[in-house]
Write a protein that holds these residues in place. Structure first.
Motif, short mmCIF file in Angstrom:
data_model
loop_
_atom_site.label_atom_id
_atom_site.label_comp_id
_atom_site.label_asym_id
_atom_site.label_seq_id
_atom_site.Cartn_x
_atom_site.Cartn_y
_atom_site.Cartn_z
N ARG A 52 -5.50 -5.36 -4.47
CA ARG A 52 -4.58 -6.25 -3.75
C ARG A 52 -3.35 -5.51 -3.20
O ARG A 52 -2.33 -6.15 -2.96
CB ARG A 52 -4.11 -7.36 -4.70
N ILE A 53 -3.50 -4.21 -3.01
CA ILE A 53 -2.33 -3.43 -2.61
C ILE A 53 -2.46 -2.95 -1.17
O ILE A 53 -3.42 -2.26 -0.82
CB ILE A 53 -2.12 -2.24 -3.58
N LEU A 54 -1.48 -3.35 -0.38
CA LEU A 54 -1.47 -3.01 1.04
C LEU A 54 -0.37 -1.98 1.29
O LEU A 54 0.76 -2.15 0.83
CB LEU A 54 -1.22 -4.29 1.84
N MET A 55 -0.73 -0.91 1.97
CA MET A 55 0.29 0.07 2.37
C MET A 55 0.88 -0.42 3.68
O MET A 55 0.20 -0.44 4.71
CB MET A 55 -0.34 1.45 2.52
N GLU A 69 -6.21 5.61 -3.60
CA GLU A 69 -6.89 4.34 -3.87
C GLU A 69 -6.19 3.08 -3.39
O GLU A 69 -6.45 1.98 -3.89
CB GLU A 69 -7.21 4.21 -5.37
N VAL A 70 -5.28 3.18 -2.42
CA VAL A 70 -4.68 1.96 -1.88
C VAL A 70 -5.79 1.10 -1.23
O VAL A 70 -6.75 1.64 -0.67
CB VAL A 70 -3.53 2.31 -0.89
N GLY A 71 -5.66 -0.21 -1.36
CA GLY A 71 -6.72 -1.09 -0.85
C GLY A 71 -6.81 -1.11 0.66
O GLY A 71 -7.88 -0.95 1.26
N LEU A 72 -5.66 -1.32 1.31
CA LEU A 72 -5.64 -1.48 2.76
C LEU A 72 -4.39 -0.80 3.33
O LEU A 72 -3.28 -1.05 2.87
CB LEU A 72 -5.61 -2.99 3.10
N ASP A 126 -1.21 -13.28 -2.43
CA ASP A 126 -2.54 -12.78 -2.81
C ASP A 126 -2.59 -11.27 -2.79
O ASP A 126 -3.51 -10.65 -3.33
CB ASP A 126 -3.57 -13.33 -1.82
N MET A 127 -1.63 -10.66 -2.08
CA MET A 127 -1.54 -9.20 -2.02
C MET A 127 -0.06 -8.82 -2.05
O MET A 127 0.80 -9.66 -1.76
CB MET A 127 -2.14 -8.65 -0.70
N VAL A 128 0.20 -7.56 -2.38
CA VAL A 128 1.57 -7.07 -2.24
C VAL A 128 1.56 -5.90 -1.26
O VAL A 128 0.62 -5.12 -1.22
CB VAL A 128 2.17 -6.59 -3.58
N SER A 129 2.63 -5.84 -0.48
CA SER A 129 2.75 -4.75 0.48
C SER A 129 3.86 -3.81 0.03
O SER A 129 4.92 -4.25 -0.43
CB SER A 129 3.10 -5.32 1.86
N MET A 130 3.61 -2.52 0.14
CA MET A 130 4.64 -1.50 -0.09
C MET A 130 4.48 -0.46 1.00
O MET A 130 3.34 -0.05 1.28
CB MET A 130 4.44 -0.84 -1.45
#
Ligand code: NAP
Ligand code: SF4
Length: 674
Positions: A25-28, A56-59, A311-315
């Motif tokens: 659930r991790i978005l760059m 391994e970032v998701g998206l 539903d996801m977090v962005s960093m």
């Protein structure tokens, strides 16, 4: 079925989008690096993204790419508008797709924020942060812009991207159409909200039509404009529903226009302050939502998801600081994360100065190809003196290359200037960097000798000697500078000495501003999100458009005067993207700025100065000296006398305007060469 992660079950739950699945659930988040515009920059860009994908970032969402010339952020900035430009993007997507990570291209049309004469907008209203006045788009221009978005998405698809993010927030073109204060049109693209929001919905429809069903469309929606006359909450919800209907896959959160005078990502913004707004929208739409802003460590990220905010977090910046953030979290090594401290010094400040982005705590960022930090051919013994940022960075990078490192620090703990910085209100994140270095020193088996000042003889036994002995505060050379009222910034910020109720701060550089901020707040006070929002006028009840309200009146702990000899604006040397925040905090705490002064003397009455030919006595209890630094080079002189060679880095090398960014960068470069 994937196994549930024992500590971060929400973060590591795959996200099934129907036609594709994200591994976590991790978005760059989108971050312009400047590599996009460099010669052969796409190879570097590909390595930069690949390292994050290996982590391994998701998206991944790329930095913003304009759909046409008018949409440039600045002249000749990255654009995807023709087939000829597709092949260079392939370098990126091919490399990323060798991993399990997905990647979307962000389509960004800057509108009236475009720093060039071709900029366009719904209406010809100049942005307060841009000197170029935009041309109002004609109806035909609006149609062709929508088509350019769709064409850009289609080209992205042929370049191998898994999707696009349509940048609809932060005050860029789409946002300018949505909000009445920037959209004064009377045709079908302006007027009431239904007409103003037609532009974004038609873009999403056009993109969906062009790319088919199996392509991710993220819409970055401005959930909180933070400007007067911004969207109301009802408008945000109505637009989100329309965007969902138009065919978007995911909605990402946008917080604050660039022209907003409320900090949204700086280090003083408490972690995860803005996730409440995404949580509000979660009740209204069914699409996966992404929460964002000042999420930088796994526990906050997990909490945001566990509480159902999104539903996801962005960093974005945390991936500059540590490409392996996700993998470290997954394998239970969160203590090894090199945390983004939100300083902006090497990322956004670089971009706004037309320099390639990097990271203060990770100088390898955006230089993955040039600075591989390869294992050294010969393992040397290296003695590093000084456990501040430069010494720490050099010790760790040298040890990583396989050298045997001993670090000498005269104090009882490592940290140097970072220990002081961590005591400044709003700079608590610096403790994370020290935690990271402690972990690295232990992991890389650096021998750390605290409370130790090595002799010349001890150092002579090493193959290489690195002096990172830092700086000492400059002493004021005026009559009375030894008066008991006078203290150094080190004595103040370390808590060694206390200041009275009325204080003069001599020197308005970065440290003068820090010292003033320290004086205004109670020691150890850290604002929580609610206090932060009250102090900056952010309204969780969303009673006004833009989500703003009157800021709470501040109650400074002391009366502070901030002085400098130059007649220039105080804080002129502060960071481009954060200087305004520091100035604003001090002004709102009624700090009195005195520029163009001459310091005359100090006595029991206070500080005597001359300003514009007039002699004034500031009746203060304490005078804090923040008049810059001098290099600490006594050990270097002793080594010179003994004719022993050494490397000098950080403040010890050049004290003038030393900062952690330069110190760490120099340390890293040296370690890479030794
Ligand atoms: P600085 O930025 O060089 O400022 C030193 C200040 O002292 C200047 O305002 C200077 O102004 C004054 N000064 C210099 N010589 C003096 C003298 N002999 N007598 C009286 N005043 C004198 O240094 P700093 O504030 O110590 O900061 C060190 C570095 O850390 C800087 O590079 C800074 O950017 C960085 N830093 C940045 C931040 C931030 O961005 N928030 C925070 C902390 C530190 P006048 O000559 O006009 O009086
Ligand atoms: Fe974060 Fe500062 Fe690095 Fe930017 S430079 S990524 S804000 S630590």
């Amino acid at each position: 079925m994937a196994e549930t992660h024992p500590h971060y079950p929400h973060l590591f739950e795959p996200l099934d989008l129907g036609f594709t699945t994200l591994q976590n659930r991790i978005l760059m988040g989108s971050m312009h690096t400047g590599l996009e515009e460099e010669r052969n920059g796409f190879k570097k860009l590909a390595s930069y993204y690949r390292e994050r994908a290996d982590g391994e970032v998701g998206l991944i969402v790329t930095g913003g790419v304009a759909p046409n010339r008018a949409g440039w952020v600045f002249p000749f900035s990255s654009r995807l508008a023709s087939k000829a430009q597709v092949s260079k993007h392939r370098i990126v997507t091919d490399l990323v797709h060798e991993t399990g990570t997905k990647i979307c291209l962000q389509i960004l049309h800057s509108g009236r924020y475009g720093y060039h004469p071709f900029c366009v907008a719904p209406s010809a209203i100049r942005a307060p942060i841009n000197r170029f006045r935009p041309k109002a788009l004609s109806e035909k221009g609006v149609r062709s812009t929508i088509d350019d978005f769709a064409r850009c998405a289609e080209l992205s698809q042929s370049a191998g991207y898994d999707g696009v993010e349509i940048m609809g927030s932060e005050g860029y073109l789409i946002n300018q159409f949505i909000v009445e204060k920037t959209n004064r049109r009377s045709d079908r693209w302006g007027g009431d909200f239904a007409h103003r929001s037609r532009f974004p919905t038609e873009i999403v429809e056009a993109v969906r039509k062009r790319v088919g069903d199996d392509f991710i469309i993220i819409f970055r929606l401005s959930m909180l404009d933070l400007v007067k006359g911004g969207s109301s909450w009802d408008e945000v919800v109505t637009l989100a529903k329309a965007i969902q209907k138009a065919g978007a896959t995911i909605i990402n959160s946008g917080i604050g226009w660039h022209e907003a005078r409320i900090p949204t990502i700086a280090t003083m913004v408490p972690r995860a302050t803005f996730t409440w707004v995404t949580a509000l929208l979660k009740k209204e739409v069914d699409l996966p939502l992404v929460a964002t802003n000042r999420i930088n460590m796994p526990d906050e990220a997990e909490r945001v998801l566990a509480e159902g905010c999104s539903d996801m977090v962005s960093m974005a910046r945390p991936f500059l600081a540590d490409p392996h953030w996700v993998r470290k979290t997954r394998v239970g090594k969160k203590q090894e994360i090199n945390t983004c401290i939100g300083c902006n010094q090497a990322c956004l400040d670089h971009i706004f100065s037309k320099k390639t982005a990097s990271c203060l705590v990770n100088p390898r960022a955006c230089r993955e190809l040039e600075a591989p930090l390869a294992v050294a051919e010969v393992s040397k013994s290296i003695g590093v003196v000084g456990g501040g940022p430069a010494g720490l960075a050099c010790s760790c990078a040298a040890a990583e290359r396989g050298h045997r490192v001993t670090l000498f620090e005269k104090a009882s703990e490592i940290g140097g200037q970072f220990l002081l910085a961590a005591n400044i209100p709003g700079k608590e994140e610096f403790t994370e960097t020290l935690r990271y270095f402690r972990e690295q020193l232990a992991k890389l088996q650096v021998e750390v000798k605290l409370k130790t000042e090595p002799t010349v003889e001890t150092l002579a036994a090493f193959d290489e000697i690195v002096l990172a002995t830092g700086v000492r505060p400059r002493v004021l050379a005026i009559e009375g500078s030894d008066h008991e009222k006078v203290i150094s910034y080190q004595e103040l910020i370390s808590g060694q000495k206390e200041a009275g109720k009325r204080v003069a701060v001599i020197g308005a550089g970065g440290i003068g501003f820090d010292a003033a901020a320290y004086l205004l707040h109670a020691t150890g006070s850290t604002p929580d999100p609610d206090q932060f929002m009250a102090e900056w006028g952010i309204d969780r009840d969303y009673r006004n458009g833009g989500g703003i309200c009157a800021a709470a009146e501040l109650e400074p702990l002391r009366e502070v005067f901030l002085l400098q000899r130059k007649a220039t604006r105080p804080g002129a040397t502060l960071g481009k993207t954060t200087g305004w925040i520091h100035r604003s905090v001090l002004k709102r705490n009624r700090v009195k700025f005195l520029v163009g002064v001459r310091y005359l003397s100090i006595d029991d009455h206070g500080l005597k100065i001359e300003q514009q030919g007039e002699t004034i006595t500031l009746e203060v209890d304490t005078i804090v000296v923040c008049a810059g630094q001098e290099a600490e080079i006594a050990l270097a002189s002793r080594l010179d006398e003994a004719e022993i060679g050494y490397h000098l880095i950080g403040g010890a090398r050049r004290a003038a305007e030393v900062d952690a960014k330069r110190a760490i960068f120099e340390a890293f470069e040296l370690a890479d060469e030794m």
